[in-house]
Scaffold this motif. Structure first.
Motif, mmCIF file in Angstrom:
data_model
loop_
_atom_site.group_PDB
_atom_site.id
_atom_site.type_symbol
_atom_site.label_atom_id
_atom_site.label_comp_id
_atom_site.label_asym_id
_atom_site.label_seq_id
_atom_site.Cartn_x
_atom_site.Cartn_y
_atom_site.Cartn_z
ATOM 1 N N PRO A 173 4.317 1.591 10.446
ATOM 2 C CA PRO A 173 4.758 0.655 11.494
ATOM 3 C C PRO A 173 3.860 0.688 12.719
ATOM 4 O O PRO A 173 3.933 -0.204 13.563
ATOM 5 C CB PRO A 173 6.178 1.145 11.823
ATOM 6 C CG PRO A 173 6.201 2.574 11.387
ATOM 7 C CD PRO A 173 5.305 2.650 10.202
ATOM 8 N N ASP A 174 3.012 1.722 12.812
ATOM 9 C CA ASP A 174 2.107 1.836 13.953
ATOM 10 C C ASP A 174 0.726 1.264 13.654
ATOM 11 O O ASP A 174 -0.171 1.320 14.500
ATOM 12 C CB ASP A 174 1.944 3.314 14.349
ATOM 13 C CG ASP A 174 3.270 3.939 14.747
ATOM 14 O OD1 ASP A 174 4.099 3.222 15.345
ATOM 15 O OD2 ASP A 174 3.484 5.127 14.447
ATOM 16 N N GLY A 175 0.539 0.729 12.447
ATOM 17 C CA GLY A 175 -0.761 0.195 12.075
ATOM 18 C C GLY A 175 -1.083 -1.099 12.800
ATOM 19 O O GLY A 175 -0.198 -1.779 13.328
ATOM 20 N N GLU A 176 -2.396 -1.453 12.801
ATOM 21 C CA GLU A 176 -2.831 -2.648 13.504
ATOM 22 C C GLU A 176 -2.228 -3.912 12.892
ATOM 23 O O GLU A 176 -2.051 -4.917 13.579
ATOM 24 C CB GLU A 176 -4.358 -2.744 13.468
ATOM 25 C CG GLU A 176 -5.054 -1.611 14.224
ATOM 26 C CD GLU A 176 -6.555 -1.741 14.169
ATOM 27 O OE1 GLU A 176 -7.043 -2.692 13.514
ATOM 28 O OE2 GLU A 176 -7.252 -0.904 14.778
ATOM 29 N N GLU A 177 -1.937 -3.869 11.597
ATOM 30 C CA GLU A 177 -1.427 -5.058 10.920
ATOM 31 C C GLU A 177 0.037 -4.893 10.528
ATOM 32 O O GLU A 177 0.524 -5.508 9.580
ATOM 33 C CB GLU A 177 -2.275 -5.340 9.673
ATOM 34 C CG GLU A 177 -3.746 -5.557 10.007
ATOM 35 C CD GLU A 177 -4.600 -5.603 8.752
ATOM 36 O OE1 GLU A 177 -4.295 -4.841 7.813
ATOM 37 O OE2 GLU A 177 -5.552 -6.389 8.712
ATOM 38 N N SER A 178 0.749 -4.039 11.247
ATOM 39 C CA SER A 178 2.136 -3.733 10.888
ATOM 40 C C SER A 178 3.033 -4.956 10.930
ATOM 41 O O SER A 178 4.063 -5.002 10.251
ATOM 42 C CB SER A 178 2.687 -2.646 11.815
ATOM 43 O OG SER A 178 2.638 -3.073 13.168
ATOM 44 N N GLN A 229 2.484 -7.657 9.620
ATOM 45 C CA GLN A 229 2.389 -8.360 8.337
ATOM 46 C C GLN A 229 3.238 -7.692 7.256
ATOM 47 O O GLN A 229 3.399 -8.240 6.175
ATOM 48 C CB GLN A 229 0.937 -8.399 7.854
ATOM 49 C CG GLN A 229 -0.033 -9.073 8.807
ATOM 50 C CD GLN A 229 -1.440 -9.090 8.251
ATOM 51 O OE1 GLN A 229 -1.640 -9.212 7.043
ATOM 52 N NE2 GLN A 229 -2.429 -8.956 9.122
ATOM 53 N N TYR A 230 3.769 -6.500 7.551
ATOM 54 C CA TYR A 230 4.481 -5.744 6.530
ATOM 55 C C TYR A 230 5.968 -6.086 6.550
ATOM 56 O O TYR A 230 6.632 -5.941 7.586
ATOM 57 C CB TYR A 230 4.346 -4.238 6.770
ATOM 58 C CG TYR A 230 2.935 -3.729 6.914
ATOM 59 C CD1 TYR A 230 1.853 -4.388 6.342
ATOM 60 C CD2 TYR A 230 2.682 -2.560 7.633
ATOM 61 C CE1 TYR A 230 0.569 -3.911 6.484
ATOM 62 C CE2 TYR A 230 1.400 -2.069 7.773
ATOM 63 C CZ TYR A 230 0.340 -2.754 7.204
ATOM 64 O OH TYR A 230 -0.936 -2.270 7.344
ATOM 65 N N PRO A 231 6.533 -6.517 5.430
ATOM 66 C CA PRO A 231 7.993 -6.663 5.360
ATOM 67 C C PRO A 231 8.651 -5.305 5.551
ATOM 68 O O PRO A 231 8.075 -4.273 5.194
ATOM 69 C CB PRO A 231 8.216 -7.198 3.933
ATOM 70 C CG PRO A 231 6.902 -7.758 3.503
ATOM 71 C CD PRO A 231 5.862 -6.916 4.189
ATOM 72 N N GLN A 232 9.844 -5.289 6.095
ATOM 73 C CA GLN A 232 10.524 -4.040 6.351
ATOM 74 C C GLN A 232 10.753 -3.254 5.062
ATOM 75 O O GLN A 232 10.668 -2.023 5.047
ATOM 76 C CB GLN A 232 11.868 -4.296 7.047
ATOM 77 C CG GLN A 232 12.567 -3.037 7.536
ATOM 78 C CD GLN A 232 11.721 -2.256 8.529
ATOM 79 O OE1 GLN A 232 11.117 -2.850 9.438
ATOM 80 N NE2 GLN A 232 11.643 -0.938 8.360
ATOM 81 N N ALA A 291 8.812 -3.116 2.506
ATOM 82 C CA ALA A 291 7.560 -2.461 2.130
ATOM 83 C C ALA A 291 7.331 -1.205 2.975
ATOM 84 O O ALA A 291 6.901 -0.167 2.474
ATOM 85 C CB ALA A 291 6.389 -3.426 2.301
ATOM 86 N N LEU A 292 7.664 -1.303 4.273
ATOM 87 C CA LEU A 292 7.525 -0.138 5.150
ATOM 88 C C LEU A 292 8.475 0.980 4.722
ATOM 89 O O LEU A 292 8.093 2.159 4.699
ATOM 90 C CB LEU A 292 7.806 -0.539 6.597
ATOM 91 C CG LEU A 292 6.710 -1.329 7.323
ATOM 92 C CD1 LEU A 292 7.219 -1.817 8.672
ATOM 93 C CD2 LEU A 292 5.464 -0.465 7.519
ATOM 94 N N ASP A 293 9.704 0.611 4.378
ATOM 95 C CA ASP A 293 10.690 1.613 3.969
ATOM 96 C C ASP A 293 10.250 2.313 2.685
ATOM 97 O O ASP A 293 10.356 3.544 2.573
ATOM 98 C CB ASP A 293 12.060 0.959 3.763
ATOM 99 C CG ASP A 293 12.665 0.467 5.075
ATOM 100 O OD1 ASP A 293 12.205 0.911 6.138
ATOM 101 O OD2 ASP A 293 13.585 -0.383 5.014
ATOM 102 N N MET A 294 9.759 1.550 1.722
ATOM 103 C CA MET A 294 9.325 2.136 0.456
ATOM 104 C C MET A 294 8.132 3.051 0.671
ATOM 105 O O MET A 294 8.071 4.167 0.134
ATOM 106 C CB MET A 294 8.984 1.024 -0.546
ATOM 107 C CG MET A 294 8.414 1.547 -1.865
ATOM 108 S SD MET A 294 9.554 2.657 -2.718
ATOM 109 C CE MET A 294 10.822 1.493 -3.223
ATOM 110 N N SER A 295 7.162 2.601 1.445
ATOM 111 C CA SER A 295 5.986 3.418 1.712
ATOM 112 C C SER A 295 6.384 4.717 2.411
ATOM 113 O O SER A 295 5.852 5.795 2.115
ATOM 114 C CB SER A 295 4.984 2.633 2.561
ATOM 115 O OG SER A 295 3.757 3.316 2.679
ATOM 116 N N HIS A 296 7.347 4.621 3.334
ATOM 117 C CA HIS A 296 7.799 5.805 4.066
ATOM 118 C C HIS A 296 8.500 6.790 3.133
ATOM 119 O O HIS A 296 8.292 8.003 3.220
ATOM 120 C CB HIS A 296 8.744 5.377 5.194
ATOM 121 C CG HIS A 296 9.292 6.530 5.985
ATOM 122 N ND1 HIS A 296 8.503 7.328 6.785
ATOM 123 C CD2 HIS A 296 10.563 7.021 6.078
ATOM 124 C CE1 HIS A 296 9.259 8.263 7.347
ATOM 125 N NE2 HIS A 296 10.508 8.096 6.931
#
Length: 230
Positions: A63-68, A70-73, A75-80
């Motif tokens: 979520p702190d990335g430069e292109e965050s 563009q990420y669906p929530q 996708a962020l949850d799964m990656s985390h």
């Protein structure tokens, strides 16, 4: 799995299987997807070809990335969740510092290479004695052996056509390094399980054109010994 490796399993005894979105970094120093993959800058030979791999550098979505944005929530949850799982396995079980970068190595890219102790001189069997009306030079004997090998390979793989088989001499060779390999430049190039969005395999010779512009990928891994394997 028949390869003597130690696999992680879940509570039900099934292989620990993870699938998650990631960002592919094509141009990083850890990524080797160009025309020569992980081969050294000079001195290509049988040994270096056997070690050749495609190296894919992958980054977890943050979520702190430069292109965050563009990420669906989801996708962020799964990656985390995957990152937490790997962190637990590496820090608490393997006692290894957690890293936010994953480098995936493909299987060997070049198939059917000769053994290290196999010389360039072909083996002439007893049945060949007296069959030729003229002396057979080493170069002619070598071509004869290669022809027989290709015919044998073709008969064993009848479903493959010549157009489907990619060899080293078909690869992009901007520095003319493959051309110095002699007979080894006829070696078949393997195709790792890297697929496009339609599920079609992407051949290594097309990595530089099809993956260079790729950004987000879906990664599917099984945990083996102390690393992630596809």
């Amino acid at each position: 799995m028949g390869n003597k490796a130690e696999y992680w399993v879940n509570g039900s005894g099934n292989l620990l299987h993870l699938k998650f979105p990631a960002r592919l970094d094509f141009h990083s120093k850890y990524s080797h997807l160009g025309p020569y993959f992980s081969l050294p800058d000079s001195g290509l030979d049988l040994t270096t070809l056997k070690r050749a791999r495609g190296h894919f550098e992958l980054h977890f979505l943050s979520p702190d990335g430069e292109e965050s944005t563009q990420y669906p929530q989801e996708a962020l949850d799964m990656s985390h969740r995957v990152l937490q799982t790997l962190s637990t396995l590496t820090t608490e079980v393997e006692d290894v510092r957690n890293a936010f970068r994953v480098t995936w190595h493909s299987k060997p890219l070049f198939k059917d290479l000769p053994n290290d102790n196999q010389g360039a001189v072909p083996c002439v069997s007893r049945s060949n004695i007296g069959r030729f009306k003229e002396l057979l030079s080493l170069s002619k004997a070598k071509k004869l052996a290669q022809s027989k090998e290709e015919k044998s390979s073709s008969s064993n793989n009848g479903h493959n056509t010549a157009s489907e088989v990619v060899r080293i001499h078909d690869l992009y060779d901007p520095d003319s390094r493959y051309s110095s390999l002699g007979s080894l430049h006829n070696t078949k190039v393997e195709c790792p399980d890297i697929q496009d969005s339609q599920g079609a395999l992407i051949h290594p010779r097309d990595y530089r054109t099809k993956l260079q512009q790729a950004h987000f990928v879906e990664v599917e891994v099984y945990l083996v010994e102390n690393s992630c394997q596809n």
